[in-house]
Design a protein around this motif. Structure first.
Motif, PDB file in Angstrom:
ATOM      1  N   SER A 159       6.471 -10.162   8.672  1.00 52.70           N
ATOM      2  CA  SER A 159       6.296 -10.369   7.287  1.00 52.70           C
ATOM      3  C   SER A 159       6.124  -8.766   6.656  1.00 52.70           C
ATOM      4  N   TYR A 160       5.482  -7.711   7.463  1.00 53.74           N
ATOM      5  CA  TYR A 160       5.136  -6.595   7.066  1.00 53.74           C
ATOM      6  C   TYR A 160       5.891  -5.351   7.507  1.00 53.74           C
ATOM      7  N   TRP A 161       6.731  -5.626   8.455  1.00 50.27           N
ATOM      8  CA  TRP A 161       7.593  -4.611   9.202  1.00 50.27           C
ATOM      9  C   TRP A 161       8.521  -3.902   7.933  1.00 50.27           C
ATOM     10  N   ASP A 162       9.187  -4.609   7.129  1.00 44.10           N
ATOM     11  CA  ASP A 162      10.010  -3.751   6.156  1.00 44.10           C
ATOM     12  C   ASP A 162       9.107  -2.968   5.318  1.00 44.10           C
ATOM     13  N   LEU A 163       8.014  -3.521   4.923  1.00 41.15           N
ATOM     14  CA  LEU A 163       7.077  -2.825   3.880  1.00 41.15           C
ATOM     15  C   LEU A 163       6.716  -1.541   4.615  1.00 41.15           C
ATOM     16  N   LEU A 164       6.165  -1.413   5.937  1.00 41.77           N
ATOM     17  CA  LEU A 164       5.813  -0.229   6.431  1.00 41.77           C
ATOM     18  C   LEU A 164       6.765   0.524   6.626  1.00 41.77           C
ATOM     19  N   PHE A 165       7.952  -0.006   7.295  1.00 44.41           N
ATOM     20  CA  PHE A 165       9.107   0.945   7.405  1.00 44.41           C
ATOM     21  C   PHE A 165       9.592   1.758   6.345  1.00 44.41           C
ATOM     22  N   LEU A 166       9.622   1.153   5.272  1.00 38.15           N
ATOM     23  CA  LEU A 166      10.130   1.571   3.939  1.00 38.15           C
ATOM     24  C   LEU A 166       9.543   2.798   3.407  1.00 38.15           C
ATOM     25  N   HIS A 167       7.887   2.230   3.522  1.00 35.35           N
ATOM     26  CA  HIS A 167       6.800   3.345   3.100  1.00 35.35           C
ATOM     27  C   HIS A 167       6.814   4.728   4.005  1.00 35.35           C
ATOM     28  N   ALA A 168       7.169   4.357   5.479  1.00 31.12           N
ATOM     29  CA  ALA A 168       7.145   5.607   6.275  1.00 31.12           C
ATOM     30  C   ALA A 168       8.476   6.479   5.995  1.00 31.12           C
ATOM     31  N   LEU A 169       9.372   5.566   5.642  1.00 34.01           N
ATOM     32  CA  LEU A 169      10.838   6.309   5.443  1.00 34.01           C
ATOM     33  C   LEU A 169      10.670   7.370   4.137  1.00 34.01           C
ATOM     34  N   LYS A 170      10.040   6.627   3.204  1.00 30.53           N
ATOM     35  CA  LYS A 170      10.074   7.463   2.017  1.00 30.53           C
ATOM     36  C   LYS A 170       9.284   8.631   2.128  1.00 30.53           C
ATOM     37  N   LYS A 171       8.217   8.686   3.068  1.00 28.13           N
ATOM     38  CA  LYS A 171       7.275   9.808   3.223  1.00 28.13           C
ATOM     39  C   LYS A 171       8.034  10.728   4.264  1.00 28.13           C
ATOM     40  N   THR A 172       8.644  10.213   5.214  1.00 33.69           N
ATOM     41  CA  THR A 172       9.225  11.120   6.266  1.00 33.69           C
ATOM     42  C   THR A 172      10.682  11.637   6.135  1.00 33.69           C
ATOM     43  N   LYS A 173      11.293  10.740   5.411  1.00 37.07           N
ATOM     44  CA  LYS A 173      12.982  10.753   5.278  1.00 37.07           C
ATOM     45  C   LYS A 173      13.405  10.918   6.498  1.00 37.07           C
ATOM     46  N   SER A 174      12.968  10.195   7.815  1.00 37.65           N
ATOM     47  CA  SER A 174      13.554  10.104   8.994  1.00 37.65           C
ATOM     48  C   SER A 174      13.579   8.595   9.375  1.00 37.65           C
ATOM     49  N   ARG A 175      14.514   7.952   9.553  1.00 31.59           N
ATOM     50  CA  ARG A 175      14.663   6.561  10.170  1.00 31.59           C
ATOM     51  C   ARG A 175      13.980   6.332  11.407  1.00 31.59           C
ATOM     52  N   ASP A 176      14.209   7.301  12.281  1.00 30.19           N
ATOM     53  CA  ASP A 176      13.569   7.177  13.669  1.00 30.19           C
ATOM     54  C   ASP A 176      11.964   7.336  13.580  1.00 30.19           C
ATOM     55  N   LEU A 177      11.712   8.394  12.992  1.00 25.95           N
ATOM     56  CA  LEU A 177      10.247   8.479  12.818  1.00 25.95           C
ATOM     57  C   LEU A 177       9.634   7.346  12.144  1.00 25.95           C
ATOM     58  N   ALA A 178       9.944   6.952  10.959  1.00 29.42           N
ATOM     59  CA  ALA A 178       9.577   5.783  10.273  1.00 29.42           C
ATOM     60  C   ALA A 178       9.371   4.592  11.119  1.00 29.42           C
ATOM     61  N   MET A 179      10.524   4.371  12.093  1.00 30.26           N
ATOM     62  CA  MET A 179      10.677   3.030  12.806  1.00 30.26           C
ATOM     63  C   MET A 179       9.338   3.366  13.844  1.00 30.26           C
ATOM     64  N   ASP A 180       9.296   4.572  14.479  1.00 32.53           N
ATOM     65  CA  ASP A 180       8.237   4.809  15.278  1.00 32.53           C
ATOM     66  C   ASP A 180       6.827   4.659  14.822  1.00 32.53           C
ATOM     67  N   LEU A 181       6.583   5.079  13.549  1.00 38.20           N
ATOM     68  CA  LEU A 181       5.298   5.087  12.860  1.00 38.20           C
ATOM     69  C   LEU A 181       4.824   3.463  12.686  1.00 38.20           C
TER      70      LEU A 181
END
Length: 195
Positions: free
Chosen positions: A29-51
């Motif tokens: 339920s929350y994976w996409d939300l957190l991933f997109l939030h992290a991606l917006k801040k980091t501009k890195s898909r790999d880092l966003a997935m890790d976070l």
């Protein structure tokens, strides 16, 4: 984001019954939300997935200590932010506010000042100290600090005066501040002695 019909029941199953299926539902339920939030801040898909992944790992790890959560989305985003700060500390990197896709490594000396202890140790220490607060103070503090609930909202939730909410927050903050300050001073002293 998939809607969860009753988050409180779901959280209770995760916390009290260690229910894997409920945790998977929360994750889905929350994976996409957190991933997109992290991606917006980091501009890195790999880092966003890790976070995002580390956020869920820590949620599961500390599920018994979390207590009652009124706004799960806000709570998870706050945990994600802590994961980001932990990553900055570990990598000794600061993102340039103007363009977060360009890394600014000229401030590593400043980051070293915050290298007193690893994030997980500090987080665990803080959660232990929050657990020592009286139950109502714990609930009010967590909902105010982690879920961004206002004094007015908390007063309505617990049917108490706003001044009582402020009193709970003030007492909890004072206790936690003193304990954290003592811990950080001791660690800073040990760091200086061993340098």
């Amino acid at each position: 984001m998939k809607a969860i019909l009753n988050e409180q029941v779901l959280l209770r199953k995760i916390q009290e019954e260690d229910d894997d299926a409920s945790f998977k539902l929360l994750f889905d339920s929350y994976w996409d939300l957190l991933f997109l939030h992290a991606l917006k801040k980091t501009k890195s898909r790999d880092l966003a997935m890790d976070l995002a992944q580390e956020t869920f790992i820590n949620f599961w790890k500390y599920r018994k200590r979390i207590g009652e959560i009124q706004n799960l989305q806000s709570y998870l985003i706050t945990m994600l932010k802590y994961q980001f700060f932990k990553w900055i500390d570990q990598e000794k990197i600061i993102f340039d506010e103007m363009d977060s896709s360009q890394l600014n490594t000229s401030h590593t000396d400043i980051i070293d000042g915050f290298k007193i202890m690893e994030f997980n140790e500090l987080y665990t220490f803080l959660m232990d100290k929050i657990d020592e607060l009286p139950v109502r103070s714990q609930q009010i503090f967590i909902q105010n600090r982690f879920e961004n609930k206002t004094v007015k909202e908390l007063a309505e939730t617990y049917c108490i005066a706003e001044s009582t909410v402020r009193n709970h927050l003030s007492q909890a903050s004072s206790k936690l501040h003193a304990q954290l300050e003592n811990k950080l001073l001791a660690l800073a002293f040990l760091t200086l002695v061993s340098a």
